[in-house]
Motif scaffolding. Sequence first.
Motif, mmCIF file in Angstrom:
data_model
loop_
_atom_site.group_PDB
_atom_site.id
_atom_site.type_symbol
_atom_site.label_atom_id
_atom_site.label_comp_id
_atom_site.label_asym_id
_atom_site.label_seq_id
_atom_site.Cartn_x
_atom_site.Cartn_y
_atom_site.Cartn_z
ATOM 1 N N LEU A 240 -102.751 51.163 2.257
ATOM 2 C CA LEU A 240 -103.959 50.022 2.904
ATOM 3 C C LEU A 240 -103.134 49.070 2.682
ATOM 4 O O LEU A 240 -103.971 47.785 2.751
ATOM 5 N N GLY A 241 -102.077 49.082 2.976
ATOM 6 C CA GLY A 241 -101.274 48.030 3.778
ATOM 7 C C GLY A 241 -101.237 47.436 2.824
ATOM 8 O O GLY A 241 -100.696 46.128 3.541
ATOM 9 N N LYS A 242 -100.701 47.530 1.757
ATOM 10 C CA LYS A 242 -100.731 46.398 0.328
ATOM 11 C C LYS A 242 -99.119 46.820 -0.283
ATOM 12 O O LYS A 242 -98.387 48.186 -0.081
ATOM 13 N N GLU A 243 -98.457 46.147 -0.598
ATOM 14 C CA GLU A 243 -97.263 45.813 -1.311
ATOM 15 C C GLU A 243 -97.121 47.028 -2.036
ATOM 16 O O GLU A 243 -95.708 47.534 -2.566
ATOM 17 N N ALA A 244 -98.050 47.456 -3.629
ATOM 18 C CA ALA A 244 -98.186 47.879 -4.802
ATOM 19 C C ALA A 244 -99.315 48.793 -4.909
ATOM 20 O O ALA A 244 -100.202 48.136 -5.344
ATOM 21 N N GLY A 245 -99.375 50.037 -5.570
ATOM 22 C CA GLY A 245 -100.456 50.248 -6.043
ATOM 23 C C GLY A 245 -100.225 50.624 -7.555
ATOM 24 O O GLY A 245 -99.198 50.814 -7.798
ATOM 25 N N LEU A 246 -101.573 51.583 -8.081
ATOM 26 C CA LEU A 246 -101.685 51.327 -9.887
ATOM 27 C C LEU A 246 -102.272 52.371 -9.764
ATOM 28 O O LEU A 246 -103.229 52.515 -9.843
ATOM 29 N N PHE A 247 -102.011 53.471 -10.144
ATOM 30 C CA PHE A 247 -102.803 55.476 -10.651
ATOM 31 C C PHE A 247 -103.763 54.609 -12.176
ATOM 32 O O PHE A 247 -102.157 54.548 -12.704
ATOM 33 N N VAL A 248 -104.967 54.685 -12.317
ATOM 34 C CA VAL A 248 -105.977 54.991 -12.909
ATOM 35 C C VAL A 248 -106.890 55.768 -13.295
ATOM 36 O O VAL A 248 -106.753 56.377 -12.629
ATOM 37 N N VAL B 281 -96.001 55.999 -17.985
ATOM 38 C CA VAL B 281 -95.809 54.361 -19.196
ATOM 39 C C VAL B 281 -94.171 53.648 -18.877
ATOM 40 O O VAL B 281 -93.969 53.011 -18.704
ATOM 41 N N TRP B 282 -93.378 54.944 -19.034
ATOM 42 C CA TRP B 282 -92.136 54.291 -18.469
ATOM 43 C C TRP B 282 -91.563 54.906 -16.928
ATOM 44 O O TRP B 282 -90.804 54.144 -16.908
ATOM 45 N N GLY B 283 -92.702 54.915 -16.329
ATOM 46 C CA GLY B 283 -92.188 54.842 -14.786
ATOM 47 C C GLY B 283 -91.696 56.278 -14.034
ATOM 48 O O GLY B 283 -91.126 55.990 -12.982
ATOM 49 N N GLU B 284 -91.694 56.917 -15.098
ATOM 50 C CA GLU B 284 -90.451 58.331 -14.608
ATOM 51 C C GLU B 284 -91.639 59.423 -14.286
ATOM 52 O O GLU B 284 -91.013 60.209 -14.606
ATOM 53 N N ASP B 285 -92.946 59.065 -13.200
ATOM 54 C CA ASP B 285 -93.426 60.332 -13.344
ATOM 55 C C ASP B 285 -93.449 60.461 -11.594
ATOM 56 O O ASP B 285 -93.864 59.116 -11.454
ATOM 57 N N PRO B 286 -92.815 61.205 -11.397
ATOM 58 C CA PRO B 286 -92.260 61.245 -9.579
ATOM 59 C C PRO B 286 -93.475 61.500 -9.085
ATOM 60 O O PRO B 286 -93.555 61.108 -7.796
ATOM 61 N N SER B 287 -95.242 62.516 -9.193
ATOM 62 C CA SER B 287 -95.992 62.393 -8.488
ATOM 63 C C SER B 287 -96.963 61.136 -8.581
ATOM 64 O O SER B 287 -97.305 61.225 -7.901
ATOM 65 N N VAL B 288 -96.648 60.194 -9.388
ATOM 66 C CA VAL B 288 -97.346 59.255 -9.902
ATOM 67 C C VAL B 288 -96.794 58.359 -9.580
ATOM 68 O O VAL B 288 -97.436 57.714 -7.622
ATOM 69 N N ASN B 289 -95.861 57.705 -9.130
ATOM 70 C CA ASN B 289 -94.509 57.109 -8.564
ATOM 71 C C ASN B 289 -94.674 57.876 -6.704
ATOM 72 O O ASN B 289 -95.609 56.399 -5.770
ATOM 73 N N ARG B 290 -94.751 58.291 -6.058
ATOM 74 C CA ARG B 290 -95.712 58.984 -4.818
ATOM 75 C C ARG B 290 -96.836 58.993 -4.125
ATOM 76 O O ARG B 290 -96.978 58.099 -3.190
ATOM 77 N N LEU B 291 -98.068 58.632 -5.258
ATOM 78 C CA LEU B 291 -99.437 58.366 -4.771
ATOM 79 C C LEU B 291 -99.548 56.981 -4.480
ATOM 80 O O LEU B 291 -99.902 56.813 -3.736
ATOM 81 N N GLU B 292 -99.162 56.080 -5.289
ATOM 82 C CA GLU B 292 -99.014 55.251 -5.919
ATOM 83 C C GLU B 292 -97.912 54.510 -4.774
ATOM 84 O O GLU B 292 -98.869 53.295 -4.066
ATOM 85 N N GLU B 293 -97.308 55.474 -4.741
ATOM 86 C CA GLU B 293 -96.729 54.564 -3.083
ATOM 87 C C GLU B 293 -97.564 54.899 -1.527
ATOM 88 O O GLU B 293 -97.656 54.059 -0.913
ATOM 89 N N ARG B 294 -98.080 55.827 -1.844
ATOM 90 C CA ARG B 294 -98.667 56.648 -0.361
ATOM 91 C C ARG B 294 -99.782 55.602 -0.527
ATOM 92 O O ARG B 294 -100.376 54.871 0.676
ATOM 93 N N VAL B 295 -101.229 55.851 -1.148
ATOM 94 C CA VAL B 295 -101.700 54.633 -1.428
ATOM 95 C C VAL B 295 -101.680 53.172 -0.952
ATOM 96 O O VAL B 295 -102.912 52.456 -0.411
ATOM 97 N N ALA B 296 -100.213 52.433 -1.359
ATOM 98 C CA ALA B 296 -99.668 51.842 -0.940
ATOM 99 C C ALA B 296 -99.715 51.069 0.470
ATOM 100 O O ALA B 296 -100.291 50.746 1.277
ATOM 101 N N ALA B 297 -99.312 51.953 1.099
ATOM 102 C CA ALA B 297 -99.033 52.770 2.458
ATOM 103 C C ALA B 297 -100.520 52.171 2.881
ATOM 104 O O ALA B 297 -100.200 51.825 4.204
ATOM 105 N N LEU C 62 -105.245 50.802 -7.911
ATOM 106 C CA LEU C 62 -105.805 50.403 -7.055
ATOM 107 C C LEU C 62 -104.617 49.006 -6.309
ATOM 108 O O LEU C 62 -103.191 49.616 -6.505
ATOM 109 N N ALA C 63 -104.477 48.357 -5.282
ATOM 110 C CA ALA C 63 -103.770 48.124 -4.884
ATOM 111 C C ALA C 63 -103.921 46.625 -4.303
ATOM 112 O O ALA C 63 -104.667 46.208 -3.673
#
Length: 352
Positions: free
Chosen positions: A51-59, A33-49, A213-214
């Motif tokens: 799918l060719g989108k700017e950003a992703g969000l893990f749910v 929630v504070w944006g401080e989970d490195p594994s979640v951040n890596r996953l969101e960046e990976r999914v966005a890449a 989602l991305a």
Amino acid sequence: MPDPVIDLRSDTVTRPTPGMRAAMAAAEVGDDVWGEDPSVNRLEERVAALLGKEAGLFVPSGTMSNQVCVKTHTTPGDELLCDVNCHIYNYEAGGPAVLSGVTCRTLDGDHGILDVTQLEGTIRPDNEHLVRTRLVCLENTHNRGGGKIYPLEKIQAIRAWAKANGLLMHLDGARLWNAHVATGIPLATWASNFDTVSVCFSKGLGSPLGSALAGSRDFVARARRNRKLFGGGMRQAGIVAAAALYALDHHVDRLDEDHHNAQVIARAVADTPGLRLDPPEVETNLVWFHVDPQLGTAKALAAAFKERGVLIYPAAPQTMRACTHLDVSATQAARAAEVIRSAVRGRLSVAR
């Protein structure tokens, strides 16, 4: 020892593999929630890449992913266009209406596949008496359509129509991985036709939970607020994000095995009197079929399969769905096919 049960009810019944469990145990974590989970951040960046989108969000789930997108794209009183058998309309507890004040205008596709000609004339006039048509939602692959892959040219035609009419596009891509592996079309090519895309890790990829989602950075920032509103804010979520990252590394290409195993089961269904594939062509890992009433109901036939160690889902009074996945080997698929043949033969002999 008796043979283990072969569970073909869904691709959500998989268990984490030993490698996935090890990745989860070793995951770096923080407060997401504070944006401080490195594994979640890596996953969101990976999914966005991917799918060719700017950003992703893990749910936590595919339903939340779709409904966060609907909420973020719309305002209460809007309308979305979708196939009558799509997941968003049938299996998400009325989410568009309950959570977003959005109505669904459904269209009857060909096993879930809409043609752009069906959309023409569906946009409501600009009139204070009417809802505002805002969003088009497609599903690829289509679950209730028998795992059919949405033809890319049909998506492109719908995208062009939507853009010309000022509508947004969302893809329920829970099984987009299957469409990618079956066709070789890159994920980013599929996703390029949509403003937002939802993908799932807990179906074909075998993770214990989670979707993503991305979209654009601005959209994902607004979606993050709606994730919190819907109760999806997670803390040390890196433990499950690590499972999704492992799945992306190890479980995408192997989906071809599931597609092959589904063909084995589909041939058994096609060769068995009293059963009929619907749709007649099986394209990915889902095998939907009709049960002739002379065999009894789908529920009764499911019980007969279960007695022989095979679980198949009775999806409707005379309809069944078999789903291949990570925990079904080629040997098990062949055994399940023989159980289908033998169980139906036994019921036919009794009926005569």
